[in-house]
Enzyme design. Structure first.
Site, PDB file in Angstrom:
ATOM      1  N   LYS A 271       4.063  54.550  -4.795  1.00 19.43           N
ATOM      2  CA  LYS A 271       5.302  53.349  -4.460  1.00 19.43           C
ATOM      3  C   LYS A 271       5.332  51.748  -5.138  1.00 19.43           C
ATOM      4  O   LYS A 271       6.394  51.500  -4.863  1.00 19.43           O
ATOM      5  CB  LYS A 271       5.829  53.661  -2.635  1.00 19.43           C
ATOM      6  CG  LYS A 271       6.530  52.900  -1.880  1.00 19.43           C
ATOM      7  CD  LYS A 271       8.251  53.605  -2.689  1.00 19.43           C
ATOM      8  CE  LYS A 271       9.164  53.102  -1.982  1.00 19.43           C
ATOM      9  NZ  LYS A 271      10.595  53.576  -2.701  1.00 19.43           N
TER      10      LYS A 271
ATOM     11  N   HIS B 169      25.833  58.481 -31.721  1.00 24.55           N
ATOM     12  CA  HIS B 169      24.518  58.318 -33.037  1.00 24.55           C
ATOM     13  C   HIS B 169      23.369  59.145 -32.941  1.00 24.55           C
ATOM     14  O   HIS B 169      22.719  57.959 -33.185  1.00 24.55           O
ATOM     15  CB  HIS B 169      24.779  56.976 -32.675  1.00 24.55           C
ATOM     16  CG  HIS B 169      26.097  56.325 -32.514  1.00 24.55           C
ATOM     17  ND1 HIS B 169      27.360  55.451 -33.725  1.00 24.55           N
ATOM     18  CD2 HIS B 169      26.978  55.806 -31.445  1.00 24.55           C
ATOM     19  CE1 HIS B 169      27.308  55.374 -33.194  1.00 24.55           C
ATOM     20  NE2 HIS B 169      28.158  54.971 -32.450  1.00 24.55           N
TER      21      HIS B 169
ATOM     22  N   ARG C 260       1.502  54.154  -1.712  1.00 24.56           N
ATOM     23  CA  ARG C 260       1.135  53.409  -3.123  1.00 24.56           C
ATOM     24  C   ARG C 260      -0.702  53.937  -4.151  1.00 24.56           C
ATOM     25  O   ARG C 260      -0.279  53.366  -5.358  1.00 24.56           O
ATOM     26  CB  ARG C 260      -0.063  52.141  -2.241  1.00 24.56           C
ATOM     27  CG  ARG C 260       0.973  51.306  -0.504  1.00 24.56           C
ATOM     28  CD  ARG C 260      -0.254  50.875  -0.386  1.00 24.56           C
ATOM     29  NE  ARG C 260      -0.398  49.317  -1.475  1.00 24.56           N
ATOM     30  CZ  ARG C 260       0.268  48.465  -2.246  1.00 24.56           C
ATOM     31  NH1 ARG C 260       1.626  47.722  -1.176  1.00 24.56           N
ATOM     32  NH2 ARG C 260      -0.210  47.390  -2.248  1.00 24.56           N
TER      33      ARG C 260
ATOM     34  N   GLU D 201      19.436  55.737 -14.152  1.00 24.91           N
ATOM     35  CA  GLU D 201      18.790  55.450 -12.911  1.00 24.91           C
ATOM     36  C   GLU D 201      18.633  57.115 -12.446  1.00 24.91           C
ATOM     37  O   GLU D 201      17.767  58.057 -11.817  1.00 24.91           O
ATOM     38  CB  GLU D 201      19.925  55.146 -11.945  1.00 24.91           C
ATOM     39  CG  GLU D 201      19.416  55.115 -10.297  1.00 24.91           C
ATOM     40  CD  GLU D 201      17.439  54.579  -9.446  1.00 24.91           C
ATOM     41  OE1 GLU D 201      16.943  54.513 -10.718  1.00 24.91           O
ATOM     42  OE2 GLU D 201      17.274  55.184  -8.941  1.00 24.91           O
TER      43      GLU D 201
ATOM     44  N   LYS E 145      15.714  59.503 -11.915  1.00 25.03           N
ATOM     45  CA  LYS E 145      15.402  60.061 -10.328  1.00 25.03           C
ATOM     46  C   LYS E 145      14.397  61.490 -10.411  1.00 25.03           C
ATOM     47  O   LYS E 145      14.235  61.772 -10.020  1.00 25.03           O
ATOM     48  CB  LYS E 145      16.319  60.271  -9.274  1.00 25.03           C
ATOM     49  CG  LYS E 145      16.718  59.012  -8.687  1.00 25.03           C
ATOM     50  CD  LYS E 145      15.972  58.771  -7.273  1.00 25.03           C
ATOM     51  CE  LYS E 145      14.605  58.009  -8.017  1.00 25.03           C
ATOM     52  NZ  LYS E 145      15.226  56.378  -8.791  1.00 25.03           N
TER      53      LYS E 145
ATOM     54  N   GLU F 184      10.864  61.892 -12.359  1.00 22.76           N
ATOM     55  CA  GLU F 184       9.833  61.499 -11.067  1.00 22.76           C
ATOM     56  C   GLU F 184       9.656  62.851  -9.977  1.00 22.76           C
ATOM     57  O   GLU F 184       8.627  63.197 -10.347  1.00 22.76           O
ATOM     58  CB  GLU F 184      10.335  60.481 -10.127  1.00 22.76           C
ATOM     59  CG  GLU F 184      10.692  59.125 -11.029  1.00 22.76           C
ATOM     60  CD  GLU F 184      10.566  57.424  -9.833  1.00 22.76           C
ATOM     61  OE1 GLU F 184      11.953  57.596  -9.709  1.00 22.76           O
ATOM     62  OE2 GLU F 184       9.913  57.476  -9.747  1.00 22.76           O
TER      63      GLU F 184
ATOM     64  N   CYS G 229      -2.853  51.845  -4.976  1.00 26.93           N
ATOM     65  CA  CYS G 229      -4.472  52.096  -4.410  1.00 26.93           C
ATOM     66  C   CYS G 229      -3.597  50.941  -2.734  1.00 26.93           C
ATOM     67  O   CYS G 229      -3.005  49.789  -2.995  1.00 26.93           O
ATOM     68  CB  CYS G 229      -5.871  50.611  -4.650  1.00 26.93           C
ATOM     69  SG  CYS G 229      -5.873  51.460  -6.408  1.00 26.93           S
TER      70      CYS G 229
ATOM     71  N   ASN H  18      -7.784  46.580  -5.019  1.00 27.90           N
ATOM     72  CA  ASN H  18      -6.451  46.924  -5.199  1.00 27.90           C
ATOM     73  C   ASN H  18      -5.921  45.737  -6.853  1.00 27.90           C
ATOM     74  O   ASN H  18      -6.862  45.288  -5.839  1.00 27.90           O
ATOM     75  CB  ASN H  18      -5.272  46.647  -4.258  1.00 27.90           C
ATOM     76  CG  ASN H  18      -4.548  46.845  -4.679  1.00 27.90           C
ATOM     77  OD1 ASN H  18      -4.210  47.399  -5.645  1.00 27.90           O
ATOM     78  ND2 ASN H  18      -3.535  46.332  -3.431  1.00 27.90           N
ATOM     79  N   GLY H  19      -6.192  46.574  -7.923  1.00 25.62           N
ATOM     80  CA  GLY H  19      -5.987  46.262  -8.888  1.00 25.62           C
ATOM     81  C   GLY H  19      -6.534  46.569  -9.879  1.00 25.62           C
ATOM     82  O   GLY H  19      -7.217  47.320 -10.223  1.00 25.62           O
TER      83      GLY H  19
ATOM     84  N   TRP I  66      -5.287  55.243  -6.564  1.00 29.07           N
ATOM     85  CA  TRP I  66      -4.142  55.643  -8.020  1.00 29.07           C
ATOM     86  C   TRP I  66      -4.729  55.176  -8.887  1.00 29.07           C
ATOM     87  O   TRP I  66      -5.342  53.803  -8.735  1.00 29.07           O
ATOM     88  CB  TRP I  66      -3.007  54.932  -7.567  1.00 29.07           C
ATOM     89  CG  TRP I  66      -1.917  55.434  -8.806  1.00 29.07           C
ATOM     90  CD1 TRP I  66      -0.898  56.346  -8.390  1.00 29.07           C
ATOM     91  CD2 TRP I  66      -2.092  54.314  -9.962  1.00 29.07           C
ATOM     92  NE1 TRP I  66      -0.374  56.223  -9.571  1.00 29.07           N
ATOM     93  CE2 TRP I  66      -0.388  55.037 -10.969  1.00 29.07           C
ATOM     94  CE3 TRP I  66      -2.344  53.068 -10.404  1.00 29.07           C
ATOM     95  CZ2 TRP I  66      -0.847  55.004 -11.673  1.00 29.07           C
ATOM     96  CZ3 TRP I  66      -1.379  53.436 -11.092  1.00 29.07           C
ATOM     97  CH2 TRP I  66      -0.650  53.544 -12.435  1.00 29.07           C
TER      98      TRP I  66
HETATM   99  O1  M6R Z   1       8.772  47.561  -5.996  1.00 28.55           O
HETATM  100  P1  M6R Z   1      10.191  47.634  -6.728  1.00 28.55           P
HETATM  101  O2  M6R Z   1      11.431  48.085  -7.297  1.00 28.55           O
HETATM  102  O3  M6R Z   1       9.686  46.027  -7.815  1.00 28.55           O
HETATM  103  O4  M6R Z   1       9.554  49.060  -8.430  1.00 28.55           O
HETATM  104  C1  M6R Z   1       9.562  48.797 -10.032  1.00 28.55           C
HETATM  105  C2  M6R Z   1       9.549  50.330  -9.904  1.00 28.55           C
HETATM  106  O5  M6R Z   1       7.932  50.935  -9.945  1.00 28.55           O
HETATM  107  C3  M6R Z   1       9.770  51.490  -9.366  1.00 28.55           C
HETATM  108  O6  M6R Z   1      11.250  50.993  -8.856  1.00 28.55           O
HETATM  109  C4  M6R Z   1      10.278  52.932  -9.733  1.00 28.55           C
HETATM  110  O7  M6R Z   1      10.774  53.047 -10.860  1.00 28.55           O
HETATM  111  C5  M6R Z   1      10.548  53.935  -8.361  1.00 28.55           C
HETATM  112  N1  M6R Z   1       9.357  54.778  -8.688  1.00 28.55           N
HETATM  113  C6  M6R Z   1      11.580  54.622  -8.382  1.00 28.55           C
HETATM  114  O8  M6R Z   1      11.961  55.606  -7.794  1.00 28.55           O
END
Ligand code: M6R
Length: 602
Positions: free
Chosen positions: A597, A501, A27, A478, A482, A485, A2, A99-100, A75
């Site tokens: 984000k 395994h 956000r 990672e 990616k 996501e 948010c 926000n929160g 969000w």
């Molecule tokens: O801002 P941060 O690095 O603490 O965020 C952590 C995760 O929310 C962030 O890395 C998330 O996994 C991303 N969308 C990855 O692309």
């Protein structure tokens, strides 16, 4: 999670709010809304979906003259992304954005409902505005009512409230979610981060947890539970140019291409001929440290895992890595002489921030690796190393990950030297490899074109396994994250040696294996693991400097001299692969569904 903006002054409020929300859309983008009080008259607009819908809806609306205004991009946490659940939330004569998460909202809601209050939304936020109006009916002033309201809230919040009962005032409070106040003469701005107010405000004040107050007639009245607080502002940076797309199709694409140059920024002044220095850390910062605990979420967790290999290998210091949301509730043993390292792109991730607070409470020294200066995690830490990646707008993190991994490699070498864990010759080799990193990150047209062509064969199937060993295991995690996501395809990262395994049971031609096969680290081992998968008919995309006969597809990387150079080169390949698959599937690369984000809720 948010985004909030607010403005008091005589300028066109709608544009300030919408432009500000545009900057914060990363956000959260389920819905958005604005509310304005001008000449004691309240107006509000809300729209589901992206901000462009709200823009369309407010086309005919213009503000004129002095007024107060608030805006929000959402969000969803409580309640679906509908117009009723969008902020600002309305009472009888007041509006609130938040926000929160208000943790005790159901208790408050029941109490209010028992007093005859009707709720329109399913959100926790709506309790704030009703509580305020209930207290305001009997309080000495609207500010008293706001104060009483805030005292009832448990959880994380950053909130703004405007009311016809005080039409020239914005009430604000912050606890656990980010908020700042920008000033330019008598114009006052509020925002969740500084980008919406860059170019507008000249000075900024970053609110601390527990602070609240009101803004009126060009003045901020700031309090915490001990009484009046002094505002000490600082100058606000004026450079937003980095946040534009500059001809790339997506921010994520631009950010992948930028990795080579930002890496030089990350190293500048830190990587010297004979070692790594961090002038931002006090001398003796690491004195007495005997082990390291890293805590982070998502992509940042993956860079932390990478660091655990590097710290133990280079600096010979024990290192453990924890997912922040797990760490918080496991009753962790926090031993003295442990350095608590948090990694975060945004510096606002709620779980990471709370984990840091726990570690501090237990008396541990803390260091944050972060991309956003003055963020909550930065302000909470004893020491900070900024990653200097520049603003990252794509929700899927790329250059932030690359610079985190770089800083952590640098930190490993810094500690290696302090602990005399490596020979001078080995230090020199590491330094030389670091200096070659920007080159390893250059995206050639040939590579991008090849991944574009190849991506069309990877739009279906029943899943992807990204596999690697050692530091290439976190890179596999990672790579899979990616792809998940932005393509919404199922992908997992796995240690290559672990496939036999269990997961190998899934192998058939519709299972895509993305094999990270560096030449500098355990090549023969991973080759055997990939052969096992190929023998069971898995479709193999091999990424390696060494041609591999059994690969169905092959991306040849340069023969690198150091595992980290191979790491960065393969990282770019996995990022571009995810990007090209996502584009072919017609997805929103920069704002993938269901994500935000900055994750400021637990
Ligand atoms: O801002 P941060 O690095 O603490 O965020 C952590 C995760 O929310 C962030 O890395 C998330 O996994 C991303 N969308 C990855 O692309």
């Amino acid at each position: 999670m948010c985004g909030i903006v607010g403005y008091i002054g005589a300028k066109e409020k709608k544009e300030i709010l919408l432009d500000g929300l545009q900057e914060l859309e990363y956000r959260g983008y389920d819905s958005a809304g604005i509310a304005v009080i001008e000449a004691e008259h309240l107006n509000h607009f809300k729209a589901v979906g992206k901000l462009s819908n709200l823009r369309e809806k407010t086309k005919e609306f213009h503000t004129d003259g002095f007024g107060v205004s608030i805006g929000h991009t959402r969000w969803a946490t409580h309640g679906k992304p509908t117009e009723l659940n969008a902020h600002p939330h309305l009472g009888q004569y007041s509006y609130v954005v938040h926000n929160g998460i208000i943790e005790n909202y159901s208790e408050l809601k029941k109490e209010l409902q028992a007093n005859g209050v009707a709720f329109l939304s399913q959100t926790d936020t709506e309790t704030i505005v009703h509580l305020f109006e209930r207290y305001n009916a009997v309080a000495a002033s609207p500010f008293d009512a706001f104060k009483q309201t805030i005292e009832r809230l448990h959880g994380a919040y950053a909130t703004l409230l405007i009311t016809e009962a005080a039409p020239e005032t914005i009430f604000f409070a912050k606890n656990g979610s980010p908020m700042l106040i920008g000033l330019d003469g008598s114009d006052i701005y509020f925002a969740s981060s500084d980008t919406p107010i860059i170019g507008k405000a000249k000075e900024v004040y970053y609110l601390e947890d527990g602070e609240f107050g009101y803004a009126k007639e060009g003045k901020i009245h700031l309090f915490d539970r001990n009484g009046v607080r002094q505002i000490v502002t600082r100058a606000l940076a004026s450079d937003k140019a980095m946040a534009q797309k500059e001809g790339y199709r997506f921010f994520m694409e631009k950010e992948i291409y930028e990795q080579s140059s930002v890496m030089s920024d990350t190293m500048i002044g830190r990587v010297k001929e004979d070692g790594v220095v961090f002038e931002e850390l006090d001398e003796g910062f690491f004195d007495g440290i005997e082990q390291i605990k890293i805590c982070a979420c998502g992509t940042s967790y993956h860079s932390g895992l990478t660091a655990s290999y590097l710290l133990e290998r280079l600096a010979k210091i024990p290192c453990s890595v924890e997912i922040a949301s797990e760490f918080r509730y496991k009753e962790p043993l926090l031993l003295p002489n442990t350095l608590f390292v948090t990694i975060s792109q945004s510096g606002e991730t709620a779980d990471t921030l709370e984990a840091l607070k726990m570690a501090k409470k237990a008396g541990l020294k803390s260091l944050s690796i972060c991309n956003v200066d003055n963020s909550s995690i930065v302000r909470e830490s004893d020491g900070v190393i900024l990653t200097r990646a520049g603003i990252e707008k794509g929700v899927a993190s790329t250059k932030a990950f690359a610079t985190q991994a770089m800083v952590l490699w640098m930190l490993s070498l810094h500690l290696a030297k302090l602990r005399s864990a490596l020979s001078p010759q080995r230090v020199a080799e590491e330094i030389s490899a670091m200096l070659h990193t920007p080159k390893a990150l250059i995206v050639s047209d040939e590579l991008h074109g090849r991944l574009h062509r190849l991506s069309k064969r990877y739009l279906h199937g029943h899943g992807f396994f990204f596999i690697g060993r050692d530091i290439f295991f976190p890179l596999a995690l990672e790579g899979a994250l990616k792809l998940k996501e932005i393509s919404y395809l199922h992908a997992e990262g796995y240690p290559a040696g672990e496939m036999k395994h269990g997961p190998i049971a899934l192998a058939d031609s519709e299972l895509f294996t993305i094999a990270l096969m560096p030449k500098t680290l355990h090549y023969e081992k991973i080759k055997s693991n990939v052969e096992e998968l190929s023998a069971r008919d898995s479709t193999i995309l091999a990424i390696s400097p060494e041609p591999f006969d059994l690969a169905d597809d092959f991306i040849q990387t340069l023969s690198a001299a150091h595992p980290m150079l191979e790491f960065f080169e393969m990282m770019v390949v996995t990022q571009l692969l995810a990007l090209e698959i996502s584009v072919r599937l017609g997805n929103d690369v920069d704002m993938p569904r269901n994500l935000a984000k900055s994750v400021t809720v637990e």
